[in-house]
Design a protein around this motif. Structure first.
Motif, PDB file in Angstrom:
ATOM      1  N   CYS A 546       0.866  -1.174  -0.158  1.00 52.62           N
ATOM      2  CA  CYS A 546       0.133   0.243  -0.189  1.00 52.62           C
ATOM      3  C   CYS A 546       0.837   1.742  -0.219  1.00 52.62           C
ATOM      4  O   CYS A 546       0.144   2.157  -0.840  1.00 52.62           O
ATOM      5  N   ALA A 547       2.102   0.997   0.551  1.00 55.28           N
ATOM      6  CA  ALA A 547       2.598   2.192   1.042  1.00 55.28           C
ATOM      7  C   ALA A 547       3.362   2.582  -0.397  1.00 55.28           C
ATOM      8  O   ALA A 547       3.308   3.702  -1.187  1.00 55.28           O
ATOM      9  N   GLU A 548       3.965   1.631  -1.456  1.00 54.51           N
ATOM     10  CA  GLU A 548       4.562   1.850  -2.892  1.00 54.51           C
ATOM     11  C   GLU A 548       3.872   1.724  -3.372  1.00 54.51           C
ATOM     12  O   GLU A 548       4.222   2.587  -4.446  1.00 54.51           O
ATOM     13  N   ILE A 549       1.976   1.892  -3.454  1.00 56.04           N
ATOM     14  CA  ILE A 549       1.770   1.933  -4.106  1.00 56.04           C
ATOM     15  C   ILE A 549       1.000   3.372  -3.961  1.00 56.04           C
ATOM     16  O   ILE A 549       0.583   4.300  -5.286  1.00 56.04           O
ATOM     17  N   ALA A 550       1.238   4.363  -3.133  1.00 58.13           N
ATOM     18  CA  ALA A 550       0.778   5.548  -2.337  1.00 58.13           C
ATOM     19  C   ALA A 550       2.273   5.521  -2.976  1.00 58.13           C
ATOM     20  O   ALA A 550       2.076   7.132  -3.995  1.00 58.13           O
ATOM     21  N   ARG A 551       3.382   5.778  -2.888  1.00 60.97           N
ATOM     22  CA  ARG A 551       4.300   5.984  -3.991  1.00 60.97           C
ATOM     23  C   ARG A 551       4.383   6.765  -5.028  1.00 60.97           C
ATOM     24  O   ARG A 551       4.622   7.555  -6.142  1.00 60.97           O
ATOM     25  N   ARG A 553       2.272   6.261  -6.698  1.00 64.60           N
ATOM     26  CA  ARG A 553       0.746   7.258  -7.247  1.00 64.60           C
ATOM     27  C   ARG A 553       0.737   8.761  -7.153  1.00 64.60           C
ATOM     28  O   ARG A 553       0.881   9.165  -7.818  1.00 64.60           O
ATOM     29  N   SER A 554       1.573   8.730  -5.712  1.00 59.45           N
ATOM     30  CA  SER A 554       1.704  10.263  -5.704  1.00 59.45           C
ATOM     31  C   SER A 554       3.289  10.459  -7.143  1.00 59.45           C
ATOM     32  O   SER A 554       3.132  11.660  -7.433  1.00 59.45           O
ATOM     33  N   GLU A 555       4.057  10.024  -7.449  1.00 60.69           N
ATOM     34  CA  GLU A 555       5.076   9.701  -8.800  1.00 60.69           C
ATOM     35  C   GLU A 555       4.569  10.130 -10.331  1.00 60.69           C
ATOM     36  O   GLU A 555       4.640  10.426 -10.882  1.00 60.69           O
TER      37      GLU A 555
END
Length: 642
Positions: A546-551, A553-555
Motif C-alpha cells: 500500500c505504501a509503495e502504491i501510494a508512492r 501514485r504520487s510519482e
C-alpha cells in the motif's frame, strides 16, 4: 381561547356536537371547524360565527398515514389561526388528526378516551397511533354521543355543564330549495313525512325489512292521509322503489326525491318542511331531530345506544339481544336486533303522533331506564348470554371476524362484559390521562340521550324482548359456530401433534448433524488459529504494498502534472508560432504593396521630370523669359534640375 376542532365523521356526529360548540362560543371562545365537504351547509347552523375549513380528501383513508396535501393545507390554515387548543371531537379519530397534531407541535390536544380508526373490523390494519392527548375526557364507547360531548364541554369549560339537545334553524335558501322540490313533486309543507328507508349492499344489515317499511308507510298513508317523500343516496334508490311498489295503492302517495350527488341544502329544507321523520339511523334523522321534528326510528344493536336521536318526540325501537354493541359485525344469519322489531310498535307510534298525543304516561318500574325515560329494558338470561359471547370469541373471530379493534376487551369476545370499569382500566393502561372518572360498574349499561334527561317521556325508547324462538335460533347458530370453531381447533391441535411427532423423529438426526457441525467448527477454528500468523505477514506485506502504491501514485501524479504543464507550454508555443506566421505573411504582403507603390512613384517622377525638361526647352518658355512675361523659378537653378 382559540380552539381548532376536527370533525372528520358523519352528519349525525357533527349535528350532535351543536350544543358543545354553542357552549364554547357562548363562553367567548373562537372556533375554527375542520369539516368534510358534505358538512359545509350545516356548519353555519351548528356553529354560527365559527370559521370553517373544508378537509380536501378522505380522513379515513390509508393515504393520510403519509404526508398528505390535505394535512398540509389544514396545518397552514391552523397556523394562521394560531390555535390555543386542538379539539379531537370524535371518539374514534383518524390518521388525519394524528398527522395534524404532529404538524402543530406545541398546541395542546384535548380528546375523548377513544382510539384510532384502523379500517374495517373484519380486516383491519395495524396502523400505529402516535396521538397523545394532553387532556382526556374518559367515556365509555357505548355512551350516547350527547353525553360524550357534555364530557368534552366539562373538560374544557370546567364545572358541570348541562347541554341542551341539538337545535338548528333552516335558512331561507334551504327552505326555498325545498319549496322548489315540493312543487315539482306535488307535495305540501307539513303534509308529508320524510322517509329514509332504502339500503344498499354495505348497509343492508343495519336496515329493517323492506316489507316492514312498506307496511308502516302504507299504514301512515291509508290511515292518516299523509304523503311520503323517500330520500337517500343514489345507491339506495332501487330499494326505495321496491318499497314504493310494495306499498301497493298507497304507493301513489309516495314520491322519490333523489337529487344528483345528494346535496344537503334541499335535504335540510325538506326535513324542515316535513311533518315527521321515519326511517333507520341516518344523518337525515339527526337533521330532522335538530329541526324539532318528531322522529320514528328503527335501530339495531350495532352502535346502540350511541346515536339515539335527540328528538322532541317520537319513538326509537330496537330488540335487546345479548350481542348489542357488535359494531355491525353480525355473527348470525340475520340481524335480529333490528329485523325483529314488531311493526305494531311503529304503527302505534304513528297513530300516537297523528293524534297529537304524548307518550308521557307513567311507566312501570320494569320500563324505567336509569334516567327515568320509558323503555323496556332487556335482561337476557345467563344461559343465553354465555353462548352468544362464546360465539363472538370462537365463531366470528375464528373466521377472521368480529374482534373489535382497540375495544374495551383484549380478546374480542364479550366486549360489553366488564362494563365501564374495564374501559377505564384499558384507558389508563393505554397511557391516557383521566381528567374525570367513569361511572362505576353496576350503573345503567344502556344510557339514554340528553334529550330524555331534559324532557322525560317525550321520546320513547323501546327495547323489545326477543322471542323465545328467536333466542333458540340464535343459540342454535351459536352452538353451530362454536362446534365449527372447536372442530377447527381440534384439527389444528392434531396438526400440531403431527408436527411435534415429526420433529421428535427428526431430533436424533438433528443432534448428529449438530455434533458434526461442532467438529467442523473446531477444525475451522484450528485452521483459523494457524492462519493468524500468515494473515499478520500478509497484512504487513499488504501495508508495504500500500505504501509503495501510494508512492507510485504520487510519482504518477507529479509526472501527470509535468506532462500537463509541458502540453500547456507546447500549446502556447504553437499559438505564438501561428501568430508569428500570420505577422510574417502580413509583413510580406505589406512589403510587396510598398514596393509596388514605390515603382509607381518612380515612374511618376520620371514622367514629371520629362515633362519639366520639355517645358524648359520649349521656345515659348524662352520667349516668355525674354519678354518678361515669365520668370525663372528658384529650383530651376539647382544643379540637379539642369
Amino acid at each position: 381561547m382559540r380552539i381548532l376542532a376536527s370533525n372528520p365523521d358523519g352528519i349525525g356526529d357533527f349535528l350532535l356536537r351543536q350544543p358543545l360548540y354553542a357552549a364554547l362560543v357562548s363562553a367567548g371562545h373562537d372556533l375554527l371547524l375542520l369539516v368534510r365537504p358534505h358538512h359545509l351547509p350545516l356548519a353555519p347552523l351548528v356553529a354560527p360565527g365559527a370559521l370553517v375549513f373544508v378537509i380536501d380528501g378522505d380522513p379515513y383513508s390509508e393515504q393520510m398515514l403519509t404526508p398528505h396535501p390535505a394535512v398540509h393545507a389544514a396545518a397552514a390554515v391552523a397556523r394562521d389561526f394560531s390555535p390555543d387548543l386542538l379539539l379531537v371531537a370524535p371518539y374514534q379519530w383518524t390518521a388525519f388528526e394524528e398527522r395534524l397534531a404532529e404538524a402543530l407541535p406545541g398546541v395542546p390536544v384535548t380528546a375523548l378516551s377513544g382510539r384510532m380508526f384502523r379500517g374495517d373490523l373484519r380486516g383491519g390494519h395495524d396502523w400505529p397511533s402516535t396521538l397523545r392527548p394532553d387532556a382526556v375526557a374518559a367515556v365509555h364507547e357505548d355512551e350516547p354521543e350527547t353525553e360524550k360531548n357534555r364530557r368534552l364541554a366539562k373538560l374544557i369549560l370546567g364545572g358541570d355543564p348541562q347541554l341542551p339537545r341539538p337545535r338548528i334553524v333552516a335558512t331561507v335558501a334551504q327552505r326555498t330549495a325545498a319549496d322548489a322540490l315540493l312543487a315539482r313533486h306535488g307535495l305540501r309543507r307539513h303534509d308529508f313525512v320524510l322517509a329514509c328507508v332504502g339500503e344498499h349492499a354495505d348497509n343492508a344489515v343495519r336496515n329493517w325489512g323492506l316489507e316492514d317499511w312498506a307496511a308502516v308507510l302504507a299504514h301512515w298513508v291509508e290511515r292518516h292521509g299523509r304523503a311520503v317523500a323517500l330520500v337517500g343516496s343514489e345507491s339506495e334508490r332501487a330499494a326505495s322503489e321496491r318499497i314504493r311498489e310494495m306499498m301497493a295503492a298507497a304507493g301513489r302517495r309516495a314520491v322519490l326525491i333523489f337529487e344528483p350527488n345528494a346535496p344537503l341544502e334541499p335535504l335540510i329544507g325538506l326535513a324542515d318542511a316535513a311533518r315527521a321523520y321515519i326511517g333507520r339511523d341516518t344523518g337525515p334523522m339527526h337533521v330532522a331531530a335538530a329541526l324539532d321534528k318528531p322522529v320514528i326510528a328503527v335501530f339495531g344493536g350495532g352502535h346502540w345506544p350511541r346515536f339515539v336521536p335527540a328528538a322532541p318526540t317520537g319513538l326509537v325501537a330496537t330488540v335487546g339481544v345479548p350481542c348489542i354493541g357488535c359494531d355491525w359485525v353480525c355473527p348470525f344469519d340475520r340481524a335480529v336486533c333490528i329485523r325483529d322489531v314488531p311493526r305494531e310498535s311503529v304503527t302505534s307510534a304513528i297513530d300516537v303522533l297523528e293524534r297529537g298525543e304524548r307518550s308521557d304516561r307513567p311507566a312501570a318500574a320494569s320500563e324505567q331506564g336509569a334516567s327515568g325515560a320509558p323503555c323496556q329494558a332487556a335482561h337476557p338470561q345467563p344461559a343465553v348470554t354465555a353462548p352468544l359471547s362464546a360465539s363472538r370469541q370462537g365463531g366470528s373471530t375464528a373466521d377472521g371476524g368480529a374482534n373489535r379493534q382497540g375495544g374495551s376487551t383484549a380478546d374480542g369476545g364479550a366486549s360489553r362484559q366488564g362494563g365501564l370499569e374495564t374501559h377505564r382500566a384499558a384507558s389508563e393502561q393505554g397511557g391516557l390521562i383521566a381528567r374525570e372518572t367513569v361511572p362505576p360498574q353496576g350503573q345503567s349499561t344502556a344510557p339514554v340521550s340528553a334529550s330524555e334527561r331534559a324532557a322525560p317521556g317525550t321520546l320513547r325508547v323501546l327495547v323489545h324482548q326477543p322471542a323465545s324462538t328467536t333466542i333458540a335460533a340464535m343459540l342454535r347458530q351459536s352452538r353451530e359456530r362454536n362446534h365449527d370453531a372447536q372442530r377447527r381447533l381440534h384439527a389444528q391441535e392434531r396438526s400440531l401433534r403431527i408436527l411435534h411427532s415429526e420433529h421428535a423423529a427428526c431430533l436424533p438426526d438433528a443432534e448428529l448433524r449438530l455434533r458434526e457441525t461442532e467438529r467442523t467448527a473446531a477444525r475451522l477454528e484450528s485452521r483459523a488459529t494457524l492462519s493468524e500468523a500468515a494473515l499478520a505477514a500478509a497484512e504487513s506485506q499488504n501495508a508495504a504494498l500500500c505504501a509503495e502504491i501510494a508512492r507510485l501514485r504520487s510519482e504518477i501524479l507529479r509526472a501527470a502534472e509535468a506532462r500537463h504543464d509541458a502540453e500547456l507550454r507546447a500549446r502556447a508555443l504553437e499559438t505564438e508560432r501561428a501568430a508569428l506566421g500570420r505577422v510574417t505573411l502580413e509583413a510580406g504582403a505589406r512589403f510587396e504593396q510598398v514596393s509596388t507603390e514605390l515603382a509607381h512613384a518612380q515612374a511618376d517622377a520620371v514622367r514629371y521630370r520629362q515633362y519639366v525638361d520639355d517645358l524648359r526647352r520649349s521656345r515659348w518658355r524662352k520667349l516668355g523669359l525674354k519678354l518678361g512675361a515669365a520668370r525663372r523659378a528658384a529650383w530651376e537653378d539647382r544643379d540637379d534640375m539642369r
